[in-house]
Design an enzyme around this catalytic site. Sequence first.
Site, PDB file in Angstrom:
ATOM      1  N   ASP A 102       0.724  -1.175  -0.094  1.00  0.00           N
ATOM      2  CA  ASP A 102       0.078   0.118  -0.095  1.00  0.00           C
ATOM      3  C   ASP A 102       0.849   1.160   0.101  1.00  0.00           C
ATOM      4  O   ASP A 102       2.062   1.074   0.256  1.00  0.00           O
ATOM      5  CB  ASP A 102      -0.894  -0.106   1.381  1.00  0.00           C
ATOM      6  CG  ASP A 102      -1.642   1.192   1.654  1.00  0.00           C
ATOM      7  OD1 ASP A 102      -2.372   1.708   1.024  1.00  0.00           O
ATOM      8  OD2 ASP A 102      -1.331   1.588   2.689  1.00  0.00           O
ATOM      9  N   ASP A 104      -0.056   5.377   1.073  1.00  0.00           N
ATOM     10  CA  ASP A 104       0.023   6.217   2.361  1.00  0.00           C
ATOM     11  C   ASP A 104      -0.073   5.262   3.599  1.00  0.00           C
ATOM     12  O   ASP A 104      -0.798   4.429   3.690  1.00  0.00           O
ATOM     13  CB  ASP A 104      -1.385   6.884   1.935  1.00  0.00           C
ATOM     14  CG  ASP A 104      -1.075   8.109   0.982  1.00  0.00           C
ATOM     15  OD1 ASP A 104      -0.732   9.005   1.204  1.00  0.00           O
ATOM     16  OD2 ASP A 104      -1.660   7.631  -0.281  1.00  0.00           O
ATOM     17  N   ASP A 294      -1.921  -0.343   5.781  1.00  0.00           N
ATOM     18  CA  ASP A 294      -2.129   0.386   7.242  1.00  0.00           C
ATOM     19  C   ASP A 294      -3.788   0.434   7.331  1.00  0.00           C
ATOM     20  O   ASP A 294      -4.187   1.088   8.502  1.00  0.00           O
ATOM     21  CB  ASP A 294      -1.458   1.774   7.134  1.00  0.00           C
ATOM     22  CG  ASP A 294      -1.995   2.670   6.467  1.00  0.00           C
ATOM     23  OD1 ASP A 294      -2.141   2.545   5.230  1.00  0.00           O
ATOM     24  OD2 ASP A 294      -2.232   3.771   7.012  1.00  0.00           O
TER      25      ASP A 294
HETATM   26  O1  LIG Z   1      -4.457   3.020  -0.324  1.00  0.00           O
HETATM   27  P1  LIG Z   1      -3.656   4.244   0.155  1.00  0.00           P
HETATM   28  O2  LIG Z   1      -2.465   4.321  -0.683  1.00  0.00           O
HETATM   29  O3  LIG Z   1      -3.121   4.088   1.559  1.00  0.00           O
HETATM   30  O4  LIG Z   1      -4.408   5.386   0.044  1.00  0.00           O
HETATM   31  C1  LIG Z   1      -5.498   5.498   0.958  1.00  0.00           C
HETATM   32  C2  LIG Z   1      -5.824   7.261   0.687  1.00  0.00           C
HETATM   33  O5  LIG Z   1      -4.483   7.874   1.219  1.00  0.00           O
HETATM   34  C3  LIG Z   1      -4.205   9.103   1.086  1.00  0.00           C
HETATM   35  O6  LIG Z   1      -5.099   9.833   2.166  1.00  0.00           O
HETATM   36  C4  LIG Z   1      -4.284   9.215   3.447  1.00  0.00           C
HETATM   37  O7  LIG Z   1      -2.960   9.948   3.389  1.00  0.00           O
HETATM   38  C5  LIG Z   1      -2.797  11.374   3.473  1.00  0.00           C
HETATM   39  C6  LIG Z   1      -1.322  11.770   3.257  1.00  0.00           C
HETATM   40  O8  LIG Z   1      -0.657  11.114   4.228  1.00  0.00           O
HETATM   41  C7  LIG Z   1      -3.609  11.852   4.807  1.00  0.00           C
HETATM   42  O9  LIG Z   1      -3.678  13.439   4.915  1.00  0.00           O
HETATM   43  C8  LIG Z   1      -5.018  11.384   4.794  1.00  0.00           C
HETATM   44  O10 LIG Z   1      -5.601  11.666   5.990  1.00  0.00           O
HETATM   45  C9  LIG Z   1      -5.044   9.884   4.785  1.00  0.00           C
HETATM   46  O11 LIG Z   1      -6.274   9.268   4.620  1.00  0.00           O
HETATM   47  C10 LIG Z   1      -4.810   9.572  -0.138  1.00  0.00           C
HETATM   48  O12 LIG Z   1      -4.857  11.342  -0.213  1.00  0.00           O
HETATM   49  C11 LIG Z   1      -6.278   9.105  -0.446  1.00  0.00           C
HETATM   50  O13 LIG Z   1      -6.630   9.763  -1.717  1.00  0.00           O
HETATM   51  C12 LIG Z   1      -6.220   7.773  -0.441  1.00  0.00           C
HETATM   52  O14 LIG Z   1      -7.322   7.014  -0.614  1.00  0.00           O
END
Ligand SMILES: O=P(O)(O)OC[C@H]1O[C@H](O[C@H]2O[C@H](CO)[C@@H](O)[C@H](O)[C@H]2O)[C@H](O)[C@@H](O)[C@@H]1O
Length: 352
Positions: A102, A104, A294
Amino acid sequence: MVRFIEENISKMLETNIKSNPEVLYIGEDDGDKSPARKGLQINEGRGGLIRSWVDSMRACSPTRPKSFNSQSSWIKEHPSALNMFEEILVESQGKQIVMFLDYDGTLSPIVDDPDRAFMSKKMRNTVKKLANGFPTAIVSGRCREKVYSFVKLTELYYAGSHGMDITGPEKGSICNKKNQSLLCQPATEFLPVINEVYEKLVEKTKSIPGAKVENNKFCASVHFRCVEENKWSDLAHQVRSVLKNYPKLMLTQGRKVLEIRPIIKWDKGKALEFLLESLGYDNCTDVFPIYIGDDRTDEDAFKILRGKNQGLGILVSKYAKETKASYSLQEPDEVMDFLERLVEWKQLRCGA
Ligand SMILES: O=P(O)(O)OC[C@H]1O[C@H](O[C@H]2O[C@H](CO)[C@@H](O)[C@H](O)[C@H]2O)[C@H](O)[C@@H](O)[C@@H]1O
């Protein structure tokens, strides 16, 4: 040859809520009981729906352990993948390891501004070495182009928009033994509607300080990390007021983010299965997929691995969370250590 899989969307328009309890109910407080719209919500009459959304929003990103006892029993059930490294190698013996990562919160730390969630050069270097040793895929909720702009490695598989947009590595790369381009976009039909909903969400949420809407191509994300908690129910109201008119969309949740997606039977778990199949490992017993993530949406992939009793899931979390993963790592730095150890092990084996 481009492999393009577009399944008959109407067949896929079944509720996946039965199999995905994380789906939030979108319909009216006091009426809408259509199967595709039933979800987490327990109907408590007017106001109850928004309250349960807000409760769920609160629960989505714990910042401290519930209690010392629950934390330590959780760690016993989901031990550190670093401490269990040798055991993991034994489990994988004689099998081809395939890596699923993954983005983020796994490869990059969580930050306030989603546009600035950069991965470190060190992590990029580690992932590059990893991909030289094992087929490696990035599986993210973000749109594929965006996650690629952060990772910048051509040798990987990318599954963006929660797996609804998959491509393979560039031709000639070691991951791509069949030397074929790969493309899987099972939700193309939803592109216009997602764009429309994205525009509406931007408009409806602009009065809420800190709210941010991200267009992830086949899905959209409404971030509330920077929204004051006393404004969360206003945000939930606005999101619901848009979504109630779109019965073919559903809402799931991630870390301080509400995610709007097509109601199709496709998620990170399906993307994992699709990629294993594309690599020629469907119905194989000599493959060992390792999925590291995560967030709640990663649970779909953990579930698949548990169900198949194949490979393992590793949850990145400091705190106890309900999960189908077998092991845990606390933060992206630990993920990097784990990946480095895999790389070293592979190099030693190949050198031997
Ligand atoms: O599947 P992932 O790669 O984990 O993406 C899931 C979402 O991640 C991002 O949001 C998350 O990270 C951001 C930056 O650290 C944070 O600000 C936010 O609160 C988290 O939810 C991304 O911006 C989303 O579009 C993804 O869906």
